[in-house]
Design an enzyme around this catalytic site. Structure first.
Site, PDB file in Angstrom:
ATOM      1  N   CYS A 222       0.839  -1.197   0.000  1.00  0.00           N
ATOM      2  CA  CYS A 222       0.000   0.000   0.000  1.00  0.00           C
ATOM      3  C   CYS A 222       0.876   1.250   0.000  1.00  0.00           C
ATOM      4  O   CYS A 222       2.006   1.236   0.483  1.00  0.00           O
ATOM      5  CB  CYS A 222      -0.970   0.010   1.181  1.00  0.00           C
ATOM      6  SG  CYS A 222      -0.228  -0.279   2.794  1.00  0.00           S
ATOM      7  N   VAL A 223       0.329   2.312  -0.574  1.00  0.00           N
ATOM      8  CA  VAL A 223       1.052   3.579  -0.718  1.00  0.00           C
ATOM      9  C   VAL A 223       0.147   4.723  -0.277  1.00  0.00           C
ATOM     10  O   VAL A 223      -1.060   4.716  -0.551  1.00  0.00           O
ATOM     11  CB  VAL A 223       1.499   3.807  -2.177  1.00  0.00           C
ATOM     12  CG1 VAL A 223       2.159   5.177  -2.349  1.00  0.00           C
ATOM     13  CG2 VAL A 223       2.447   2.705  -2.628  1.00  0.00           C
TER      14      VAL A 223
ATOM     15  N   ARG B 135       1.258   7.670  -7.739  1.00  0.00           N
ATOM     16  CA  ARG B 135       1.614   8.054  -9.103  1.00  0.00           C
ATOM     17  C   ARG B 135       3.014   8.636  -9.183  1.00  0.00           C
ATOM     18  O   ARG B 135       3.298   9.513  -9.992  1.00  0.00           O
ATOM     19  CB  ARG B 135       0.571   9.006  -9.689  1.00  0.00           C
ATOM     20  CG  ARG B 135      -0.834   8.414  -9.734  1.00  0.00           C
ATOM     21  CD  ARG B 135      -1.799   9.334 -10.436  1.00  0.00           C
ATOM     22  NE  ARG B 135      -1.440   9.497 -11.848  1.00  0.00           N
ATOM     23  CZ  ARG B 135      -1.775   8.635 -12.823  1.00  0.00           C
ATOM     24  NH1 ARG B 135      -2.467   7.551 -12.526  1.00  0.00           N
ATOM     25  NH2 ARG B 135      -1.415   8.858 -14.068  1.00  0.00           N
ATOM     26  N   GLN B 136       3.900   8.147  -8.320  1.00  0.00           N
ATOM     27  CA  GLN B 136       5.301   8.567  -8.359  1.00  0.00           C
ATOM     28  C   GLN B 136       6.238   7.360  -8.460  1.00  0.00           C
ATOM     29  O   GLN B 136       7.426   7.482  -8.241  1.00  0.00           O
ATOM     30  CB  GLN B 136       5.641   9.389  -7.109  1.00  0.00           C
ATOM     31  CG  GLN B 136       4.825  10.660  -6.977  1.00  0.00           C
ATOM     32  CD  GLN B 136       5.258  11.491  -5.778  1.00  0.00           C
ATOM     33  OE1 GLN B 136       6.395  11.936  -5.683  1.00  0.00           O
ATOM     34  NE2 GLN B 136       4.337  11.694  -4.849  1.00  0.00           N
ATOM     35  N   GLY B 137       5.672   6.208  -8.781  1.00  0.00           N
ATOM     36  CA  GLY B 137       6.498   5.015  -8.961  1.00  0.00           C
ATOM     37  C   GLY B 137       6.867   4.302  -7.676  1.00  0.00           C
ATOM     38  O   GLY B 137       7.746   3.427  -7.680  1.00  0.00           O
ATOM     39  N   ILE B 138       6.200   4.636  -6.571  1.00  0.00           N
ATOM     40  CA  ILE B 138       6.574   4.054  -5.285  1.00  0.00           C
ATOM     41  C   ILE B 138       6.243   2.564  -5.224  1.00  0.00           C
ATOM     42  O   ILE B 138       7.071   1.749  -4.791  1.00  0.00           O
ATOM     43  CB  ILE B 138       5.896   4.815  -4.135  1.00  0.00           C
ATOM     44  CG1 ILE B 138       6.537   6.200  -4.012  1.00  0.00           C
ATOM     45  CG2 ILE B 138       6.001   4.060  -2.824  1.00  0.00           C
ATOM     46  CD1 ILE B 138       5.907   7.098  -2.984  1.00  0.00           C
ATOM     47  N   ALA B 139       5.053   2.171  -5.654  1.00  0.00           N
ATOM     48  CA  ALA B 139       4.682   0.758  -5.638  1.00  0.00           C
ATOM     49  C   ALA B 139       5.630  -0.054  -6.514  1.00  0.00           C
ATOM     50  O   ALA B 139       6.105  -1.125  -6.125  1.00  0.00           O
ATOM     51  CB  ALA B 139       3.237   0.582  -6.104  1.00  0.00           C
TER      52      ALA B 139
ATOM     53  N   TYR C 211       1.571  -5.792 -11.402  1.00  0.00           N
ATOM     54  CA  TYR C 211       2.410  -6.973 -11.235  1.00  0.00           C
ATOM     55  C   TYR C 211       2.901  -7.519 -12.575  1.00  0.00           C
ATOM     56  O   TYR C 211       4.046  -7.961 -12.691  1.00  0.00           O
ATOM     57  CB  TYR C 211       1.648  -8.053 -10.469  1.00  0.00           C
ATOM     58  CG  TYR C 211       1.464  -7.715  -9.012  1.00  0.00           C
ATOM     59  CD1 TYR C 211       2.566  -7.468  -8.194  1.00  0.00           C
ATOM     60  CD2 TYR C 211       0.192  -7.623  -8.456  1.00  0.00           C
ATOM     61  CE1 TYR C 211       2.400  -7.146  -6.866  1.00  0.00           C
ATOM     62  CE2 TYR C 211       0.025  -7.299  -7.116  1.00  0.00           C
ATOM     63  CZ  TYR C 211       1.137  -7.058  -6.328  1.00  0.00           C
ATOM     64  OH  TYR C 211       0.973  -6.731  -5.008  1.00  0.00           O
TER      65      TYR C 211
END
Length: 292
Positions: A220-221, A227-231, A265
């Site tokens: 989870c983020v 929308r910053q590429g964290i996941a 994924y």
């Protein structure tokens, strides 16, 4: 949520939205604040949202609440200085750093993110109490899962904002994402996690070689950091961690109706394990696998 079991798989929950606060909190100025929400796989427009949380003077007493008090959490604790984490494995990108959680306040923030993700969008007069209970239980569960058992190891991975010498940032505002990464072992005759096989009553657990696998859950983020590429980068960190341990495959469960999560994924190289699909019809999930 995530349970350590070799027979029953855990399912990664991507709610349509994210998390909220978890008790009767007000939106008035408070002694401590936190800004957090969760990653739901919806890829909605980035929106910053800060939630001011005030812990009520009287709360429902429970054994988990007492244990939480015993943990001596400091909600105003500042982020761990990077110089104290020189020996920790980490991956930097942009203004963020992915690494393993190392202090209780980081475990608590991860638990809070998961609690809000689980309950967001649910209209219930007691939802705040449910969130509080969920977060307390998940906090202690995260700490329990860190204990190695029968070849299983679980780490709480977090994404934090980079240290800024001009800004003093608390742990609560510094952690913007989390996931669990487990190293597990297949049971006797299993070819994938959770496979229904006729194993002997006292079966052996092979803790070496190709029988070990990585398992990802509870991704989870925070809404303010989506929308910053964290996941994507947390998943990259998890897969590289699996590879560095000599493990060839990583698995994750995802709900069949959660198309955005499936696309995430798939972008990271995960593919549906077709042999597991027929066994997961009732749970409405897919088992995905990535070759590390």
């Amino acid at each position: 949520m995530l349970t350590i079991s070799l027979h029953k798989p855990e399912f990664l929950s991507f709610s349509h939205y994210g998390f909220r606060n978890f008790h009767k909190f007000s939106r008035t100025p408070s002694s401590w604040t936190m800004a957090m929400n969760s990653y739901s796989g919806s890829f909605e427009t980035r929106k910053k949202e800060e939630l001011s949380i005030q812990v009520p003077a009287t709360s429902i007493y429970s054994s988990d609440t007492q244990r939480l008090a015993d943990a001596d959490l400091r909600f105003d604790r500042l982020q761990v200085p990077e110089k104290e984490l020189m020996h920790e494995r980490k991956v930097e990108f942009g203004q963020f750093v992915a690494r393993e959680a190392v202090i209780d306040e980081e475990y608590w923030t991860a638990a809070w993110l998961r609690a809000e993700s689980h309950w967001e969008g649910i209209n219930d007069r007691y939802v705040d109490n449910h969130k509080r209970k969920f977060a307390e239980q998940e906090f202690h569960a995260i700490k329990r899962r860190r204990t190695s058992l029968h070849g299983q190891k679980c780490r709480c991975i977090i994404m934090v904002r980079k240290e800024d010498k001009h800004v003093k940032r608390t742990v609560l505002k510094g952690v913007v994402g989390t996931l669990d990464l487990s190293v597990r072992c297949l049971l006797h005759e299993e070819t994938f996690p959770g496979e229904r096989v006729k194993a002997p009553l006292f079966c052996s657990i092979q803790g070496i070689g190709p029988n070990r696998y990585g398992y990802v859950a509870n991704l989870c983020v925070a809404k303010s950091a989506r929308r910053q590429g964290i996941a994507t980068n947390m998943l990259h960190f998890a897969i590289e961690s699996v590879k560095s341990n000599g493990i060839e495959h990583a698995y994750v469960h995802v709900h069949r109706n959660n198309t955005p999560a499936q696309k995430l994924y798939e972008k990271m190289g995960f593919e549906i394990v077709e042999a597991a699909s027929s066994q997961l019809v009732e749970e409405q999930t897919y088992l995905l696998c990535c070759k590390a």
